[in-house]
Design an enzyme around this catalytic site. Structure first.
Site, PDB file in Angstrom:
ATOM      1  N   THR A  12      -6.243   6.390   7.542  1.00 29.16           N
ATOM      2  CA  THR A  12      -6.626   6.711   6.356  1.00 29.16           C
ATOM      3  C   THR A  12      -6.915   5.381   5.433  1.00 29.16           C
ATOM      4  O   THR A  12      -7.027   5.350   4.457  1.00 29.16           O
ATOM      5  CB  THR A  12      -5.912   7.844   5.792  1.00 29.16           C
ATOM      6  OG1 THR A  12      -4.696   7.297   5.446  1.00 29.16           O
ATOM      7  CG2 THR A  12      -5.798   9.053   6.390  1.00 29.16           C
ATOM      8  N   THR A  13      -6.485   4.158   5.948  1.00 31.40           N
ATOM      9  CA  THR A  13      -6.507   3.108   5.423  1.00 31.40           C
ATOM     10  C   THR A  13      -7.132   2.254   6.130  1.00 31.40           C
ATOM     11  O   THR A  13      -7.641   2.437   7.447  1.00 31.40           O
ATOM     12  CB  THR A  13      -5.311   2.220   5.315  1.00 31.40           C
ATOM     13  OG1 THR A  13      -4.618   2.359   6.524  1.00 31.40           O
ATOM     14  CG2 THR A  13      -4.325   3.184   4.463  1.00 31.40           C
ATOM     15  N   HIS A  70       5.323   6.540   6.244  1.00 33.22           N
ATOM     16  CA  HIS A  70       4.911   5.975   5.086  1.00 33.22           C
ATOM     17  C   HIS A  70       4.609   7.317   4.156  1.00 33.22           C
ATOM     18  O   HIS A  70       4.424   8.339   4.807  1.00 33.22           O
ATOM     19  CB  HIS A  70       3.961   4.962   5.185  1.00 33.22           C
ATOM     20  CG  HIS A  70       2.748   5.461   5.822  1.00 33.22           C
ATOM     21  ND1 HIS A  70       2.376   5.505   7.189  1.00 33.22           N
ATOM     22  CD2 HIS A  70       1.702   6.120   5.386  1.00 33.22           C
ATOM     23  CE1 HIS A  70       1.326   5.954   7.538  1.00 33.22           C
ATOM     24  NE2 HIS A  70       1.130   6.432   6.246  1.00 33.22           N
ATOM     25  N   HIS A 105       3.457  10.619   6.560  1.00 32.27           N
ATOM     26  CA  HIS A 105       2.936  10.284   7.661  1.00 32.27           C
ATOM     27  C   HIS A 105       3.870   9.618   8.710  1.00 32.27           C
ATOM     28  O   HIS A 105       4.422   8.646   8.467  1.00 32.27           O
ATOM     29  CB  HIS A 105       1.625   9.341   7.737  1.00 32.27           C
ATOM     30  CG  HIS A 105       0.667  10.126   6.892  1.00 32.27           C
ATOM     31  ND1 HIS A 105      -0.649   9.458   6.278  1.00 32.27           N
ATOM     32  CD2 HIS A 105       0.426  11.567   6.856  1.00 32.27           C
ATOM     33  CE1 HIS A 105      -1.240  10.516   5.872  1.00 32.27           C
ATOM     34  NE2 HIS A 105      -0.811  11.744   6.257  1.00 32.27           N
ATOM     35  N   GLU A 113      -3.074  13.292   0.964  1.00 32.24           N
ATOM     36  CA  GLU A 113      -4.299  13.161   1.525  1.00 32.24           C
ATOM     37  C   GLU A 113      -5.177  14.374   2.173  1.00 32.24           C
ATOM     38  O   GLU A 113      -6.139  14.499   1.858  1.00 32.24           O
ATOM     39  CB  GLU A 113      -4.321  11.889   2.564  1.00 32.24           C
ATOM     40  CG  GLU A 113      -3.576  10.653   2.183  1.00 32.24           C
ATOM     41  CD  GLU A 113      -3.827   9.309   2.955  1.00 32.24           C
ATOM     42  OE1 GLU A 113      -3.626   9.269   3.998  1.00 32.24           O
ATOM     43  OE2 GLU A 113      -4.442   8.380   2.157  1.00 32.24           O
ATOM     44  N   HIS A 115       0.784  -1.164  -0.141  1.00 32.78           N
ATOM     45  CA  HIS A 115      -0.036   0.181   0.008  1.00 32.78           C
ATOM     46  C   HIS A 115       0.979   1.189   0.048  1.00 32.78           C
ATOM     47  O   HIS A 115       0.384   2.320  -0.348  1.00 32.78           O
ATOM     48  CB  HIS A 115      -0.825  -0.099   1.339  1.00 32.78           C
ATOM     49  CG  HIS A 115      -1.760  -1.161   1.322  1.00 32.78           C
ATOM     50  ND1 HIS A 115      -2.823  -1.492   0.521  1.00 32.78           N
ATOM     51  CD2 HIS A 115      -1.602  -2.260   2.314  1.00 32.78           C
ATOM     52  CE1 HIS A 115      -3.324  -2.680   0.783  1.00 32.78           C
ATOM     53  NE2 HIS A 115      -2.639  -3.024   1.936  1.00 32.78           N
ATOM     54  N   HIS A 150       2.212   8.850   0.685  1.00 35.17           N
ATOM     55  CA  HIS A 150       1.128   8.866  -0.036  1.00 35.17           C
ATOM     56  C   HIS A 150       1.453   9.658  -1.107  1.00 35.17           C
ATOM     57  O   HIS A 150       1.914  10.879  -1.167  1.00 35.17           O
ATOM     58  CB  HIS A 150      -0.097   9.308   0.544  1.00 35.17           C
ATOM     59  CG  HIS A 150      -0.541   8.427   1.740  1.00 35.17           C
ATOM     60  ND1 HIS A 150      -1.359   7.473   1.949  1.00 35.17           N
ATOM     61  CD2 HIS A 150      -0.227   8.581   2.956  1.00 35.17           C
ATOM     62  CE1 HIS A 150      -1.419   7.062   3.055  1.00 35.17           C
ATOM     63  NE2 HIS A 150      -0.958   7.635   3.644  1.00 35.17           N
TER      64      HIS A 150
END
Ligand code: 5EF
Ligand code: ZN
Length: 263
Positions: free
Chosen positions: A198-199, A91, A117, A104, A66, A93
Site C-alpha cells: 500500500t506504499t 507497522h 500490518h 487502510e 512513513h 497506519h
C-alpha cells in the site's frame, strides 16, 4: 526510490509518476463490501509459528518516516498458506488526534481508527524479502483492524517506547514479546484477496489476509501513536507530524474477495 508522502505534492495521486505499479492493477487497500465477497470453506485458520518470542530477545523499533515499524524474528512464520511465509516487520497506519479514522482497508465503507500490518515474505522460494518484494507470490501480509475502546496491554509493550523514536530514522532496541497478543483472539474469520504493497513501489505481490474481528486500544494509546511521531528528521527546522499515513481504497479490477466466514 524517490520521496513520497501521504499528502501534498508527493501524495498518493502523484505516486504513479515515479512508481508505475502504484497506477496499475491489483492495488491495495480495498473496501470489503458484502456484494463482492465469496465464502470459501477451504480457507483454513491462519497458523502462526514461533510468534511467542522470549523477552530475552530484542527487536528493533524504528521510525522509517512513513510509519512506526517493529522488526520481527525470521523464526516467526505462517503455515497453512501455499508456501512458508517468514515474518519481516510489522507497522501501523492511523488517522489524526481528532479524526479517529486511519485504517487502510474499510468494511462496507467503514474506516477503522487504525490498522496493523504484519509483513511476511515467501521464504520457501526467496532468500530474503528484497528478492520477494516484486514477485507475485512474494509477500503475505496480515491486517488487523484497530478500534478505540478497551486498553490493550499487548500494544503497551512497544507503545511505551515511541517517545524514543519520535523522528525519522531513529531506532531503539526493545525487549521482544508474544506478537500473537497483538492479533485478535479468533484468527479463523478473515478476508483474503490478491493485492499489493500500500506504499510505493506498490508491487502487486501481496497475499492479503485481513482479520474480520478488530482489536481495541485505548484513546490514550491511540493518541500516543497519533501524536508522538514525526516523519521529519530531528534536526529539520519544520517538524512534520506523522498523521493520516494511510492510502485510500483502490479499484477492485475484477477481483473477488474470499471470506472464511458466512454472514
Ligand atoms: N502496507 S504495506 O504492508 O504494504 C507496507 C507499508 F505500508 C510500509 F510503510 C512499509 S515500510 O517499509 O514501513 C515503508 C515503505 O516501504 C512496508 N514495507 C515493506 C515493503 C518494502 C519492504 C522492505 C523490507 C521489509 C518490509 C518492506 C510495507 F509492506
Ligand atoms: Zn501497511
Amino acid at each position: 526510490g524517490g520521496k513520497w508522502t501521504y499528502n501534498g505534492p508527493h501524495g498518493e495521486n502523484h505516486w504513479p509518476k515515479h512508481f508505475p505499479y502504484c497506477g496499475g492493477a491489483f492495488q491495495s487497500p480495498i473496501n470489503f463490501q458484502r456484494e463482492l465477497q465469496r465464502y470459501d470453506p477451504g480457507l483454513l485458520p491462519v497458523q502462526l509459528q514461533n510468534y511467542n518470542l522470549s523477552s530475552s530477545e530484542q527487536l528493533t523499533l524504528s521510525n522509517n518516516g512513513h510509519s512506526v515499524q517493529l522488526s520481527l524474528s525470521p523464526r516467526m512464520y505462517l503455515s497453512g498458506l501455499p508456501h512458508r511465509y517468514s515474518a519481516a516487520q510489522l507497522h501501523f497506519h492511523w488517522g489524526s488526534p481528532n479524526v479517529l479514522a486511519g485504517s487502510e482497508h474499510t468494511v462496507n465503507g467503514k474506516q477503522f481508527a487504525a490498522e496493523m500490518h504484519v509483513v511476511h515474505f515467501n521464504s520457501g522460494k526467496y532468500p530474503n524479502i528484497t528478492m520477494a518484494l516484486d514477485k507475485s507470490d512474494g509477500l503475505a501480509v496480515l491486517g488487523v483492524l484497530i478500534e478505540v475502546g478497551e486498553f490493550n496491554p499487548a500494544f503497551e509493550q512497544f507503545l511505551k517506547y515511541v517517545n524514543g523514536i519520535k523522528y525519522r530514522d531513529q531506532k531503539i532496541q526493545v525487549p521482544a514479546f508474544n506478537i500473537r497478543d497483538l492479533l485478535p483472539a479468533h484468527l479463523d474469520e478473515y478476508y483474503r484477496y490478491d493485492g499489493s504493497l500500500t506504499t510505493p513501489p506498490c508491487y502487486p505481490s501481496v497475499l492479503w489476509t485481513v482479520f474480520r474481528h478488530p482489536v481495541t486500544i485505548s484513546l490514550r494509546q491511540y493518541l500516543a501513536l497519533a501524536t508522538a511521531l514525526f516523519s521529519s528528521h530531528a534536526q529539520e527546522s519544520a517538524p512534520m507530524p506523522m498523521l493520516g499515513n494511510y492510502r485510500k481504497p483502490q479499484l477492485m479490477d475484477n477481483r473477488v474477495v474470499l471470506v472464511s466466514f458466512q454472514e
